[in-house]
Design a protein around this motif. Structure first.
Motif, PDB file in Angstrom:
ATOM      1  N   MET A 120       0.824  -1.203   0.000  1.00 27.10           N
ATOM      2  CA  MET A 120       0.000   0.000   0.000  1.00 27.10           C
ATOM      3  C   MET A 120       0.863   1.260   0.000  1.00 27.10           C
ATOM      4  SD  MET A 120      -3.170  -0.408  -0.371  1.00 27.10           S
ATOM      5  CE  MET A 120      -4.577  -1.482  -0.140  1.00 27.10           C
ATOM      6  N   GLY A 149      -0.699   0.755  -3.919  1.00 24.44           N
ATOM      7  CA  GLY A 149      -1.834  -0.127  -4.153  1.00 24.44           C
ATOM      8  C   GLY A 149      -1.470  -1.587  -4.041  1.00 24.44           C
ATOM      9  N   LEU A 150      -2.490  -2.414  -4.028  1.00 30.11           N
ATOM     10  CA  LEU A 150      -2.313  -3.858  -3.898  1.00 30.11           C
ATOM     11  C   LEU A 150      -2.956  -4.553  -5.080  1.00 30.11           C
ATOM     12  CD1 LEU A 150      -1.546  -6.374  -2.137  1.00 30.11           C
ATOM     13  CD2 LEU A 150      -3.877  -6.216  -1.196  1.00 30.11           C
ATOM     14  N   LEU A 164      -8.220  -4.204   5.160  1.00 26.09           N
ATOM     15  CA  LEU A 164      -8.639  -3.756   3.834  1.00 26.09           C
ATOM     16  C   LEU A 164      -9.981  -3.030   3.890  1.00 26.09           C
ATOM     17  CD1 LEU A 164      -7.597  -6.941   1.833  1.00 26.09           C
ATOM     18  CD2 LEU A 164      -6.599  -4.652   1.590  1.00 26.09           C
ATOM     19  N   LEU A 167      -9.566   0.496   5.270  1.00 25.52           N
ATOM     20  CA  LEU A 167      -9.045   1.423   4.256  1.00 25.52           C
ATOM     21  C   LEU A 167     -10.155   1.893   3.320  1.00 25.52           C
ATOM     22  CD1 LEU A 167      -5.678  -0.369   3.349  1.00 25.52           C
ATOM     23  CD2 LEU A 167      -5.931   1.774   4.606  1.00 25.52           C
ATOM     24  N   ALA A 186      -8.515   3.878   0.325  1.00 22.95           N
ATOM     25  CA  ALA A 186      -8.254   3.052  -0.855  1.00 22.95           C
ATOM     26  C   ALA A 186      -9.563   2.742  -1.559  1.00 22.95           C
ATOM     27  CB  ALA A 186      -7.548   1.758  -0.461  1.00 22.95           C
ATOM     28  N   TRP A 195      -6.705  -2.867  -5.049  1.00 20.60           N
ATOM     29  CA  TRP A 195      -6.967  -1.657  -4.277  1.00 20.60           C
ATOM     30  C   TRP A 195      -5.959  -0.586  -4.666  1.00 20.60           C
ATOM     31  CZ3 TRP A 195      -7.609  -6.528  -2.590  1.00 20.60           C
ATOM     32  CH2 TRP A 195      -8.816  -6.847  -1.960  1.00 20.60           C
ATOM     33  N   LEU A 246      -4.635   3.472  -3.672  1.00 19.99           N
ATOM     34  CA  LEU A 246      -4.691   4.539  -2.676  1.00 19.99           C
ATOM     35  C   LEU A 246      -5.298   5.815  -3.245  1.00 19.99           C
ATOM     36  CD1 LEU A 246      -1.370   4.573  -0.596  1.00 19.99           C
ATOM     37  CD2 LEU A 246      -3.594   3.637   0.019  1.00 19.99           C
ATOM     38  N   LEU A 305      -0.839   6.443   4.707  1.00 15.54           N
ATOM     39  CA  LEU A 305       0.274   5.509   4.558  1.00 15.54           C
ATOM     40  C   LEU A 305       1.602   6.186   4.838  1.00 15.54           C
ATOM     41  CD1 LEU A 305       0.409   2.460   3.845  1.00 15.54           C
ATOM     42  CD2 LEU A 305      -1.843   3.525   3.558  1.00 15.54           C
TER      43      LEU A 305
END
Length: 441
Positions: free
Chosen positions: A344, A348-349, A370, A373, A379, A386, A388, A396
């Motif tokens: 993150m 992002g993921l 998650l 967020l 997010a 996901w 940001l 973050l």
């Protein structure tokens, strides 16, 4: 909707609670760790020598001494060879410190060794404004450096004087001119700036960013001032104490200046325009090896730290070991939270990446994080995973600075441990200042 100081404080308290077990280190034998099972691996090389020991800096650093540095670089190259013999493969290398360019010839020899052994193409090196001159710049570029990062911290002369950098590294105008002349020489040229300095105003930060935008550099890393108990005591006289209540306003000032100018974030505090690489190797690769004194590694859920004594580091390498003296195997939950933090922080993921690397447990173990967020607007869900938001970048940034401050506290403890060993065992393990005095006469 949730952009309030109360939420900021609550998130940091929750973050501290959820990550409280990250740095519970225990002694270990110092052999080369197992090669990571999958995923890329990055190499971090710590060079602790500095010409000036800035009062705000919490990193492991010692006053530069040529003779001590020669021995240290020789040990570094031996340790690097040890990882190669063990079968490690690295996708890139980051030379940090300290100031790696205090010994140009030794640095270049070490870069050449890393390139020869591992075939890396990404080579990042930190430096200071004084070293932005020929022939060093041309040698670094010819030696394969693809990203040069200069620690400017500020172009404000008053702040530079408070940081004890003005006399040694030059005033803001001189530094700006050096950057203007050097920026085009490297594929990525990064400028480090620190915000939330005690006497820094919004106007001063805006001026720093305007100057940066005029210089032709294609990357900037804007770090919040991160401290430790020791550095806070050092700062009280010359600099004062930072006010965390200003962080949100200063951070959004940075976004407001850089994004319209074409600088896209590559992490929560690094912004790039037509460049490559990032300021944080922990974002570039899930696994990384840190060599040298005062370095950290993270491999397959285990965190490692090396000795903070330069003499002990050299002796361990001579004995066939690495510099590693402590380790901590994170629990499954902590390892997944660490992965979520670094992904993150890198904006992002990717859902498929997480599933392939960690399986479905990643999502059910981290469902609460998650979902939080998402609820806070930090997010947004996308087709890939996901991503940001600007508020998420701010949060973050807070979390990562909190994590690094906990690392700084560990550094304080390790430095104190070196002093305790000195007092208990005479010259068995020498603290950095004493080591320098003995080496330099």
């Amino acid at each position: 909707m949730f952009a309030t100081g109360l939420v900021d404080s609550a998130l940091i308290r929750l973050f501290r609670f959820r990550t409280r077990g990250f740095l519970k280190m225990q002694e270990t034998d110092g052999r080369v760790p197992p090669v990571p099972q999958e995923g890329g691996c990055y190499l971090y090389v710590h060079v602790p020598f500095c010409e000036v020991l800035c009062p705000f800096c919490s990193f492991h650093r010692v006053q530069h001494c040529h003779d001590l540095a020669l021995r240290y670089f020789a040990a570094l190259r031996s340790e690097i060879r040890r990882y190669h013999a063990a079968g490690f493969k690295f996708s890139g290398v980051y030379f940090g410190g300290g100031t790696p360019t205090t010994e140009p010839d030794e640095l270049l020899a070490t870069i050449a060794l890393v390139k020869e052994l591992f075939g890396v193409k990404e080579v990042s090196v930190e430096t200071n404004p004084k070293d932005l001159q020929e022939p060093l710049l041309s040698k670094l570029r010819a030696g394969g450096v693809t990203r040069l990062s200069v620690g400017v911290q500020s172009f404000d002369d008053q702040l530079l004087q408070e940081m004890d950098r003005y006399a040694k590294y030059g005033n803001g105008a001189e530094t700006a001119e050096r950057i203007r002349n050097a920026a085009a020489m490297f594929p990525t040229f990064n400028v480090d700036l620190i915000f939330n300095q005690p006497h820094q105003s919004v106007a001063s930060l805006e001026r720093d960013l305007d100057i940066f935008l005029s210089l032709g550099a294609n990357q900037v890393s804007c770090y919040p001032l991160m401290t430790s108990p020791t550095t806070l005591r050092r700062m009280q006289g010359a600099m004062g104490q930072p006010d965390r209540r200003r962080l949100r306003k200063l951070f959004h000032t940075i976004l407001g200046k850089l994004r319209p100018a074409g600088f896209a974030p590559s992490s929560a505090w690094c912004f790039t325009r037509q460049g490559q690489g990032t300021d944080e190797y922990i974002v570039a690769s899930e696994n990384y090896v840190g060599v040298g004194s005062g370095a950290f590694s993270y491999l397959d859920g285990t965190l490692y730290a090396t000795t903070f004594s330069l003499n002990a580091y050299e002796q361990r390498v001579r004995d066939g070991l690495t510099g590693i003296v402590t380790r901590h195997q994170l629990s499954t939950g902590d390892a997944l939270r660490y992965t979520l933090l670094t992904r993150m922080f890198g904006l992002g993921l990717d859902r498929e990446w997480a599933r392939q690397r960690h399986g479905r447990k990643f999502f059910w173990r981290l469902w609460g994080e998650l979902r939080t967020l998402e609820i806070l607007g930090a997010a947004n869900r996308t087709q890939r995973g996901w991503e940001l938001t600007p508020d998420g970048m701010y949060w973050l940034m807070l979390m990562m600075s909190e994590f690094f401050e906990s690392v700084n506290s560990y550094r304080d403890a390790m430095r104190a441990h070196v002093r305790t060993e000195l007092e208990s065992h005479g010259k068995a393990v020498l603290q950095p200042q004493r080591e320098r005095a003995l080496a330099c006469g």
